[in-house]
Design a protein around this motif. Structure first.
Motif, PDB file in Angstrom:
ATOM      1  N   ILE A   1      -4.397  14.058  38.677  1.00 51.38           N
ATOM      2  CA  ILE A   1      -3.244  14.292  39.545  1.00 51.38           C
ATOM      3  C   ILE A   1      -3.279  15.723  40.055  1.00 51.38           C
ATOM      4  O   ILE A   1      -3.585  16.655  39.318  1.00 51.38           O
ATOM      5  N   ARG A   2      -2.984  15.866  41.353  1.00 57.78           N
ATOM      6  CA  ARG A   2      -3.014  17.163  42.014  1.00 57.78           C
ATOM      7  C   ARG A   2      -1.764  17.313  42.876  1.00 57.78           C
ATOM      8  O   ARG A   2      -1.731  16.853  44.024  1.00 57.78           O
ATOM      9  N   PRO A   3      -0.738  17.938  42.353  1.00 59.73           N
ATOM     10  CA  PRO A   3       0.479  18.143  43.150  1.00 59.73           C
ATOM     11  C   PRO A   3       0.228  19.100  44.309  1.00 59.73           C
ATOM     12  O   PRO A   3      -0.566  20.035  44.205  1.00 59.73           O
ATOM     13  N   VAL A   4       0.907  18.859  45.412  1.00 61.13           N
ATOM     14  CA  VAL A   4       0.890  19.778  46.551  1.00 61.13           C
ATOM     15  C   VAL A   4       2.294  20.358  46.655  1.00 61.13           C
ATOM     16  O   VAL A   4       3.242  19.640  46.993  1.00 61.13           O
TER      17      VAL A   4
ATOM     18  N   ALA B   1      -2.914  23.119  41.299  1.00 59.68           N
ATOM     19  CA  ALA B   1      -3.055  22.717  39.900  1.00 59.68           C
ATOM     20  C   ALA B   1      -3.607  21.307  39.818  1.00 59.68           C
ATOM     21  O   ALA B   1      -3.511  20.522  40.768  1.00 59.68           O
ATOM     22  N   SER B   2      -4.161  20.976  38.651  1.00 57.40           N
ATOM     23  CA  SER B   2      -4.605  19.593  38.458  1.00 57.40           C
ATOM     24  C   SER B   2      -4.630  19.248  36.977  1.00 57.40           C
ATOM     25  O   SER B   2      -4.723  20.130  36.111  1.00 57.40           O
TER      26      SER B   2
ATOM     27  N   GLU C   1       7.594  26.162  36.017  1.00 56.85           N
ATOM     28  CA  GLU C   1       7.520  25.993  37.470  1.00 56.85           C
ATOM     29  C   GLU C   1       8.580  26.840  38.174  1.00 56.85           C
ATOM     30  O   GLU C   1       8.315  27.426  39.230  1.00 56.85           O
ATOM     31  N   SER C   2       9.757  26.912  37.587  1.00 58.64           N
ATOM     32  CA  SER C   2      10.817  27.743  38.158  1.00 58.64           C
ATOM     33  C   SER C   2      10.427  29.215  38.124  1.00 58.64           C
ATOM     34  O   SER C   2      10.707  29.973  39.071  1.00 58.64           O
TER      35      SER C   2
ATOM     36  N   ILE D   1      -1.832  28.559  36.043  1.00 60.46           N
ATOM     37  CA  ILE D   1      -0.548  28.560  35.335  1.00 60.46           C
ATOM     38  C   ILE D   1       0.232  27.291  35.651  1.00 60.46           C
ATOM     39  O   ILE D   1       0.879  26.708  34.769  1.00 60.46           O
ATOM     40  N   ALA D   2       0.163  26.820  36.896  1.00 56.26           N
ATOM     41  CA  ALA D   2       0.809  25.549  37.233  1.00 56.26           C
ATOM     42  C   ALA D   2       0.117  24.385  36.530  1.00 56.26           C
ATOM     43  O   ALA D   2       0.759  23.387  36.178  1.00 56.26           O
TER      44      ALA D   2
END
Length: 365
Positions: free
Chosen positions: A108-111, A269-270, A325-326, A305-306
């Motif tokens: 998974i790779r969030p954008v 991140a992944s 994340e915040s 870090i993410a």
């Protein structure tokens, strides 16, 4: 006081800026644990594998490396590759050796578009954009099937065959993973990416499995989009995206495009997941080893870090993941930016700012 739970993490910084960003991520995670009142802690074991190790031993990792890694709770990875080792050797010898043998089939790779980071996409100025690419991580175009033949017939006659592998089982499990993820998001939609107009066997199987799996998720909106059209959609209509599921190669390329649109590959991140938890999962930034800036202390640690936040989610520490994340968002919003995203901050500057943002607010007397 000992921690209620200690997570054993195998750290593999590998090459180039991977060493810098893994070190930054470890500092942040340890700081987060220090504020947790002893509820959890991290126990780190670092391994020297990578291209320097290859130069000394002729191998990218130790012969018993997989056996050594299998008992850890997770793997925290940097980046692999250097000029002394051909890319296909470094990749297959370390990263893919781990992901494939540990059946880390869901990537998974969030954008994410961070405050304070200017995107090259004008639409990002006034439109909330947030999607995640789900990559089939065990087969497809990265199955390693094929070969080179006919070299003996003389120059110009060699033939190379590279075969993509698509199994019904492999397609179905990554699609169900994507649909289950979509159900947790505000916009419950899955976009399947294919190229079945040209790849009439593997990609047609992909399409057929997607249509069948979608019947079990009537609450989730679906679409099937050709990869070239999806590349355009990333740029022209990204607000229409939520979960994008694609084959190994297509998702790899699209996730890089998404991160570039967010501002930099340094932000990406992944997580390489073995959802059944038979093996440890691996968490890594998407960027490469960046030889041009390695060792200068200016690499962007946010992707690593993410990725650590994704590891916290994997451990069930969801509140702590959101806290991290915040902290990243507050850091970029305050203007602590490395050079790849328009600032002058060093790796340590950004890391320190994130750690400061994690600190509990002082009590008001």
């Amino acid at each position: 006081m000992s921690a209620t739970r200690t997570f054993r993490i195998a750290s593999i910084p590998a090459d180039g800026v991977g060493k810098e960003v893994v070190s930054a991520g470890r500092r942040v995670l340890d700081a987060l644990a220090s504020h947790a009142g002893g509820t959890f802690a991290f126990e780190w074991t670092e391994f020297p594998w990578g291209c320097e190790y290859y130069a000394e031993t002729g191998k990218m990792m130790a012969d018993d490396g997989l056996e050594t890694l299998k008992d850890f709770d997770a793997i925290y990875f940097g980046a692999v590759g250097w000029e002394n080792v051909p890319d296909h050797i470094s990749l297959w010898g370390l990263r893919l050796n781990i992901t494939q043998n540990f059946d880390q089939w869901a990537n998974i790779r969030p954008v994410r578009f961070l405050p304070g980071v200017q995107s090259p996409l004008r639409k990002a100025d006034d439109t909330e954009l947030d999607w995640v690419v789900v990559r089939e991580n065990s087969e497809g175009e990265y199955a390693g099937i094929g070969g080179r033949n006919l070299r003996g017939r003389g120059p110009g006659n060699e033939v190379a065959l590279q075969t993509a592998l698509f199994t019904e089982k492999g397609c179905e499990r990554i699609m169900r993973f994507a649909f289950d993820l979509a159900r947790t998001r505000t916009v419950k939609k899955v976009s399947s990416v294919t190229k079945s107009n040209a790849q009439q066997y593997g990609m047609v199987l992909w399409d057929e499995v997607f249509d069948r799996v979608a019947l079990d998720y009537p609450d989730v909106t679906t679409e099937s989009v050709l990869v070239d059209a999806m590349s355009a959609k990333f740029v022209l209509k990204p607000e229409d995206l939520s979960v994008v599921v694609a084959s190994n190669l297509n998702a790899d390329i699209l996730s890089d495009l998404g991160s570039a649109l967010a501002g930099s590959l340094g932000l990406a991140a992944s997580a390489n997941l073995n959802p059944e938890r038979r093996f440890p999962s691996m968490f890594e930034p998407v960027h490469g080893t960046a030889p041009d800036i390695a060792g200068k202390g200016i690499s962007n640690p946010i992707g690593a870090i993410a990725s650590a936040a994704l590891m916290l989610d994997h451990f069930g520490l969801h509140d702590e993941a959101r806290q991290l994340e915040s902290a990243i968002e507050r850091t970029t919003a305050a203007g602590h930016l490395t050079r790849d995203i328009g600032g002058e901050a060093t790796t340590d500057d950004v890391t320190d700012a994130i750690i400061e943002a994690l600190a509990p607010s002082p009590a008001v007397l």
